[in-house]
Enzyme design. Structure first.
Site, short mmCIF file in Angstrom:
data_model
loop_
_atom_site.label_atom_id
_atom_site.label_comp_id
_atom_site.label_asym_id
_atom_site.label_seq_id
_atom_site.Cartn_x
_atom_site.Cartn_y
_atom_site.Cartn_z
NE ARG A 17 -3.73 0.43 0.14
CZ ARG A 17 -4.97 0.47 0.63
NH1 ARG A 17 -5.58 -0.64 0.95
NH2 ARG A 17 -5.58 1.63 0.76
CE LYS A 67 2.61 -12.32 1.46
NZ LYS A 67 1.56 -11.30 1.24
#
Ligand code: 21N
Length: 793
Positions: A531, A646
């Site tokens: 974001r 990740k």
């Protein structure tokens, strides 16, 4: 396999639905068995209450967990479409903003895979996270009607309907036994209808449930209005009920204070608790003495914290428990996870709003507060300031309910999401509560599911890993440690490099399509996707790209281009629609990208793209193809981060600050395999009061040059002055994000990145070590912690 694919199926879309429906049908048996088994309450039942579940696509994940990938591929071989292409047709379930919602989704996968009886409770938003378009460099929001073509995974279960009351007022009466009871009357009732989604565990036969509530008008709505002939009024009211679950609020990390949001929160909390109590009563009758031993509710931030007074209401008003008995149950079943330290994100609701919408709930909050403040008074005798400070009600001309305090008071566990974050909670934001109840506080560092974030999204690396290590790591990621023994193995280095290159090739196809920019796989892929927020400092990244742009032009003019390390920089992410500064950063990124990419002298060395509509599915292509992951938030501001994990799992190296889970990643992989820079949290706090950005600009010729070019209007020739707010923010002594303070340290770290990238072999070894050391960041590890230390499941 009953593939359900008839000859009459024509469009690819039909084919997707046929395959998905057939996979779902195959889950129905195990799903029922799981429900029956858990229904006997042999193990503790956990309800994970969350306003967000950012599930993304389900097909690929389901096939992996059910071990149906090969069979599906075979079935599809008679059609003119491959499995991967078919998977692409599924709409993302974008029922979340960012980290908090995606964490809930990773947790569901881990819980099912670890054979835990955990049910996710959420809202079935008609419109998920908005789709982001870029027009003239600006973000434009488009509605996300993800259910438009139907949802093959969901099952509507109307026999679980419950009624949620709103508005009205309270009355009290004395019953035959002489007890004073309260009733909440003249309410406007809304029906909650359950839609269940299956959550398959990894090859273990368990199918858990994600239960999403949809709001509907009750059938007998406003009968009086009908009778009085106010037909249209009554039908219009129906829309009011259905509005509740219409749309996800898109402001991540800032409270928004809208009335509809509180309605969503109460709707979810009440429906879910009624469902849990109905289940209990159908098994045990109205004896709740064993309830707290058998149930726990994990609150995903304060968003569902109105569940606290709601559980009290149901136990006291509906099942006639005594207050103390009800409190014993409530305070032994509620557990609260905090996800942020930013003061603007702490939820506070006007008392006036509660008074109107949830009058009975407000009475209960007052009662909880009065009793709890007695404890505070005993702990700090005579300290009335402490009472005001710690009260659940914040007094003032507009009194507010402090939702975090309500959650802490009622919970037996309060946890942060990374070591530093928890430490800052107990020494800062919640320090008085920590003094009162140290035993409640604990840390559970976040994690991500290795099924989606390695096995599914990176099949090429998975093949390499399976060849070397077998397949145990999918269930126990610590097994990846064994890779450390192979870092001198030339053939592994070769394979590792080849996989990364192939993944970069695939990503560049997407980037060409979405951004119209050619990313060259031989160049370094440098990525920041998350974001858009000032604290995450996309601005620092952008300033550095401007610096690289200047450095490249200088090198060209001096004929010294051989020293340059070619790189492609990617930024992606959504800005909250009302967050002007974040939207301006997107505009700056796009203008800069245009400038960089249209200079054909520069593009052999530097390319820059802003990827529109970053979401879960985009990340599945991005993280396997990334060389350098940017995790550059101002220290002390990012609670944990999960994208960082990740990337690490997929062999990216990190350039990062000592913030959130970065600190623990660095601990695992070692300083030599991590590009650390910047002030730490303590230094940020110390510098804040007398911060002089101009000093830092003066001391950095590179930053001076960057500011010069930005201020000259070079990136907004046709749009004079538009970037003024950004320039001002960098130069403001009140800049809480201290971008200028960290620039030089960041630039130097980036130079270390370049030196390291030039040494292809040692870079690949560092990449392998990052994957090898990522085992601690499996959400299985996180969930094992919740299970043993919080849920005792
Ligand atoms: C993140 F609009 N927290 S996404 C942390 F009112 N909070 O920032 C991240 F509806 N969202 O560091 C961490 O890794 C991640 O959580 C997982 O722990 C997030 C808050 C939010 C506030 C308001 C609203 C929606 C969401 C809204």
């Amino acid at each position: 396999m009953n593939n359900g694919l008839g000859q009459e199926e024509h469009t690819e879309h039909d084919l997707f639905h046929a395959l998905a429906s057939s996979v779902k049908d195959q889950m129905l048996g195990s799903w029922r068995e799981t429900r029956t088994k858990d229904g006997h309450y042999r193990t503790k039942q956990v309800a994970y209450l969350s306003l967000e579940f950012l599930m993304g696509r389900a097909l690929g994940n389901a096939l992996l967990n059910l071990e149906l990938t090969d069979e599906s591929r075979q079935v599809l071989s008679q059609y003119a479409i491959g499995l991967e292409a078919l998977e692409e047709l599924e709409h993302d379930a974008g029922l979340g903003n960012g980290g908090l919602g995606r964490l809930a989704a990773c947790f569901l996968d881990s819980c099912a895979s670890m054979d835990l009886a955990v049910t996710g409770y959420g809202i079935r938003y008609e419109y998920g996270m908005f789709a982001q378009k870029i027009v003239d460099g600006y973000q434009v929001e488009r509605p996300d009607r993800w259910l438009r073509d139907g949802n093959p995974w969901e099952v509507r279960v109307p026999n679980h309907n419950v009624i949620v009351p709103f508005f009205g007022h309270t009355e009290s009466y004395i019953d035959k036994g002489g007890r004073r009871n309260v009733i909440w009357v003249d309410t406007q009732d809304v029906m909650a209808v359950a839609y269940d989604m299956p959550v398959p565990g990894y090859r273990n036969g368990r199918i858990n449930t994600l239960r999403l509530w949809k709001s509907e008008a009750t059938d007998d709505f406003d009968l009086t209005e009908f009778n009085q002939g106010d037909y249209t009024e009554a039908v219009a009211r129906k829309n009011l009920a259905e509005q509740i679950t219409m749309v996800l609020y898109p402001n991540d990390a800032s409270e928004n204070g809208k009335e509809l949001r509180l309605r969503q929160q109460y709707f979810l909390s009440s429906a879910s608790l009624q469902d849990l109590l109905n289940n209990w009563v159908s098994q045990h009758g109205t004896d709740f003495s064993g309830f707290a031993k058998a149930n726990v509710m994990q609150l995903n931030d304060t968003h569902p914290s109105v569940a606290v007074p709601e559980l009290m209401r149901l136990l006291v008003d509906h099942y006639f428990l005594e207050w103390d008995q009800a409190w014993e149950i409530t305070s032994n079943t509620m557990a609260y996870t905090n996800h942020t330290l930013l003061p603007e994100a702490l939820e506070r609701w006007p008392v006036r709003m509660f008074q109107q919408m949830l009058p009975r709930i407000l009475e209960i909050i007052y009662e909880i507060n009065a009793r709890y403040l007695d404890d505070v008074a005993h702990h700090w005798p005579g300290d009335s300031e402490m009472l005001a400070k710690m009260s659940i009600i914040e007094e003032g001309c507009e009194p507010h309910v402090r939702m975090a305090y309500l959650a802490i008071v009622a919970s037996f566990s309060v946890n942060g999401v990374a070591g530093l974050h928890t430490q800052l909670l107990t020494s800062g934001l919640f320090k008085e509560f920590y003094a009162l109840w140290p035993e409640k506080f604990n840390n559970r560092t976040n994690g991500v599911t290795p099924r989606r974030w390695l096995a599914h999204c990176n099949p090429k690396l998975t093949e390499v890993l399976i060849k070397r290590l077998g397949g145990e790591w999918v269930k126990d990621l610590k097994h990846l440690h064994a890779l450390n023994a192979f870092t001198e193995d030339k053939s592994l280095l070769e394979e590792w490099r080849a996989v990364k290159l192939a993944n970069k090739r695939e990503l560049s196809v997407m980037i060409a399509k979405e951004c119209g920019v050619e990313f060259v796989p031989s160049m370094m892929f440098d990525v920041q996707v998350k974001r858009i927020h000032e604290y995450k400092r996309q601005l620092l990244n952008i300033l550095h790209v401007i610096h690289l742009y200047q450095k490249t032009i200088t090198a060209i003019s001096e004929g010294k281009t051989d020293k340059l390390v070619p790189r492609c920089v990617l930024i992606g992410g959504k800005a909250a629609p009302g967050y002007a500064m974040a939207k301006l950063l997107i505009k700056l990124a796009n203008n800069l990208a245009h400038m960089v990419n249209s200079d054909l002298d520069v593009t052999p060395y530097l390319r820059f793209a802003f990827l529109p509509n970053y979401n879960v599915s985009a990340m599945e292509k991005i993280c396997p193809a990334t060389d350098l992951s940017q995790q550059i938030s101002t220290a002390g501001k990012e609670a944990s981060g999960t994208g960082n994990m990740k990337f690490m799992m997929n062999g990216a190296l990190t350039i990062g600050t000592l913030d959130g889970a970065n600190i623990e990643m660095l601990e695992e992989v070692g300083e030599e395999n991590f590009f650390l820079f910047g002030l730490d949290a303590q230094e940020v706090k110390l510098l804040q009061p007398n911060y002089q950005p101009e000093d830092f600009i003066k001391q950095s010729p590179a930053l001076q040059q960057v500011m010069g070019l930005l201020e000259s209007g070079h990136f907004n020739l046709q749009e004079p002055g538009i970037f003024e707010p950004i320039i001002e923010s960098i130069k403001s002594p009140n800049d809480p994000w201290m971008t200028a303070a960290d620039f030089e340290s960041y630039r130097l770290a980036q130079e270390r990145v370049e030196d390291a990238y030039k040494e292809s072999n040692s870079w690949t070894q560092m990449s392998i070590r990052n994957t090898a050391c990522s085992g601690r960041f499996s959400s299985d590890v996180t969930i094992a912690g919740y299970r043993d230390k919080i849920w005792r499941a």
